[in-house]
Design an enzyme around this catalytic site. Sequence first.
Site, PDB file in Angstrom:
ATOM      1  N   LYS A   1     -34.967  31.256 -20.526  1.00 38.27           N
ATOM      2  CA  LYS A   1     -33.636  31.588 -21.069  1.00 38.27           C
ATOM      3  C   LYS A   1     -33.347  30.930 -22.417  1.00 38.27           C
ATOM      4  O   LYS A   1     -32.617  31.483 -23.220  1.00 38.27           O
ATOM      5  CB  LYS A   1     -32.543  31.255 -20.062  1.00 38.27           C
TER       6      LYS A   1
ATOM      7  N   ARG B   1     -21.704  23.327  -9.512  1.00 36.55           N
ATOM      8  CA  ARG B   1     -21.830  24.566 -10.275  1.00 36.55           C
ATOM      9  C   ARG B   1     -21.993  25.641  -9.206  1.00 36.55           C
ATOM     10  O   ARG B   1     -21.157  25.694  -8.304  1.00 36.55           O
ATOM     11  CB  ARG B   1     -22.990  24.489 -11.296  1.00 36.55           C
TER      12      ARG B   1
HETATM   13  C1  LIG Z   1     -31.455  26.976 -16.675  1.00 32.75           C
HETATM   14  C2  LIG Z   1     -31.771  26.966 -15.248  1.00 32.75           C
HETATM   15  C3  LIG Z   1     -32.991  26.421 -14.824  1.00 32.75           C
HETATM   16  C4  LIG Z   1     -33.956  25.747 -15.762  1.00 32.75           C
HETATM   17  O1  LIG Z   1     -33.437  24.499 -16.139  1.00 32.75           O
HETATM   18  P1  LIG Z   1     -34.223  23.490 -17.099  1.00 32.75           P
HETATM   19  O2  LIG Z   1     -33.392  22.263 -17.103  1.00 32.75           O
HETATM   20  O3  LIG Z   1     -34.314  24.172 -18.418  1.00 32.75           O
HETATM   21  O4  LIG Z   1     -35.556  23.269 -16.500  1.00 32.75           O
HETATM   22  C5  LIG Z   1     -33.257  26.468 -13.466  1.00 32.75           C
HETATM   23  N1  LIG Z   1     -32.397  27.027 -12.592  1.00 32.75           N
HETATM   24  C6  LIG Z   1     -31.228  27.562 -12.966  1.00 32.75           C
HETATM   25  C7  LIG Z   1     -30.336  28.158 -11.941  1.00 32.75           C
HETATM   26  C8  LIG Z   1     -30.869  27.544 -14.305  1.00 32.75           C
HETATM   27  O5  LIG Z   1     -29.700  28.061 -14.674  1.00 32.75           O
END
Ligand SMILES: *Cc1c(COP(=O)(O)O)cnc(C)c1O
Length: 356
Positions: A36, A131
Amino acid sequence: MTAPRLNIDLDKIFHNARMLVERLTGRGISVTGVTKATLGSPEIAAALLRAGVCSIGDSRIENIETMRRASIRTSMTLVRSPMLSQATRVVAHSDVSLNTELNVIRKLSQAAQEATKLHGVILMVELGDLREGIMPSDLVDIVRKTLRLPNIAFKGIGTNLACRSGVSPDEKNMAQLSALATLVEDNCGHAVEIVSGGNSANLQWAFGGASVGRVNDLRLGESILLGREPLQRKPIDGLHTNAITLSAEVIESKVKPSQPWGTVAQSAFVEKPLETDRGDISQLILAIGQQDTDPFGLAPPPGIEVLGASSDHLILASAQDSHNIGAEITFQLNYSSLVRAMTSPFVEKVVNAERG
Ligand SMILES: *Cc1c(COP(=O)(O)O)cnc(C)c1O
């Protein structure tokens, strides 16, 4: 070369992903590579897949569609709860989504029936970060209802910590997730195939030596791209912290007082309070600003310090008397700076070809 510019080194990203995949394989954990922060870059997704991630995750269906159009062939997981209004697209282009709302899963079920497809669902559980997530006491009931929905495959459970409140993954909350997997199996008579323990913030826990219990998947973005764990932002052993850097160009270099003069009111952007008067300093302006990145997440090279930023100007102090106009300064970046630079149309993205 065009500036400002993100320099993306695929070899280093590959190396980071490979190291994490190898170390986690030793702990019985597979990796979902999260793209992302890269706007769903197909080149980066392909490097992650070559490094051995078992699937790709992204928070935006638009990014997943980009990767599909570029023929990235793997299981794709939407890691943000789908919008009701996007259910059809989610079913069409992703294989699995992380969910917390029954109404969304019902809509996914309808869309999957219309498309004659099977859509995988992982139910996210709230373990304290506040969250996304189903409260643990509601989980069994929601699994039961999910299991009854046509064209929905219940794949497992997951959690996400350290993103909103900074709650750290530890032996206690991870053991709770494992226990919930077993509770679901005992009460619903259905295997919980995937137990997705979290994100890059889980690495300290995962490498800590204690049992990982039933956790068999982590969703990793930041640690692969930036080589750091997000809890203390310390470099991870053996990983590159400069796989992605940001270069910007000098448009002014002058000796100026360190303190403003005149009647001082609010500025365009809230800034760090001015420190003590340092007399005259060598001040630089780079052609990059709040529109392009998070100025205070940039790590400048030695001898350079970030003082402030407006929409289009980044103000630096330099230990050097002057810099050539047109010279470039290159920064390492944190996650916030990276995400903003990646999504700014003003920042060029230059991907170095893999050396293999
Ligand atoms: C962004 C995200 C991740 C990845 O997180 P990082 O800290 O970039 O490894 C994993 N799970 C969810 C639900 C996320 O939103």
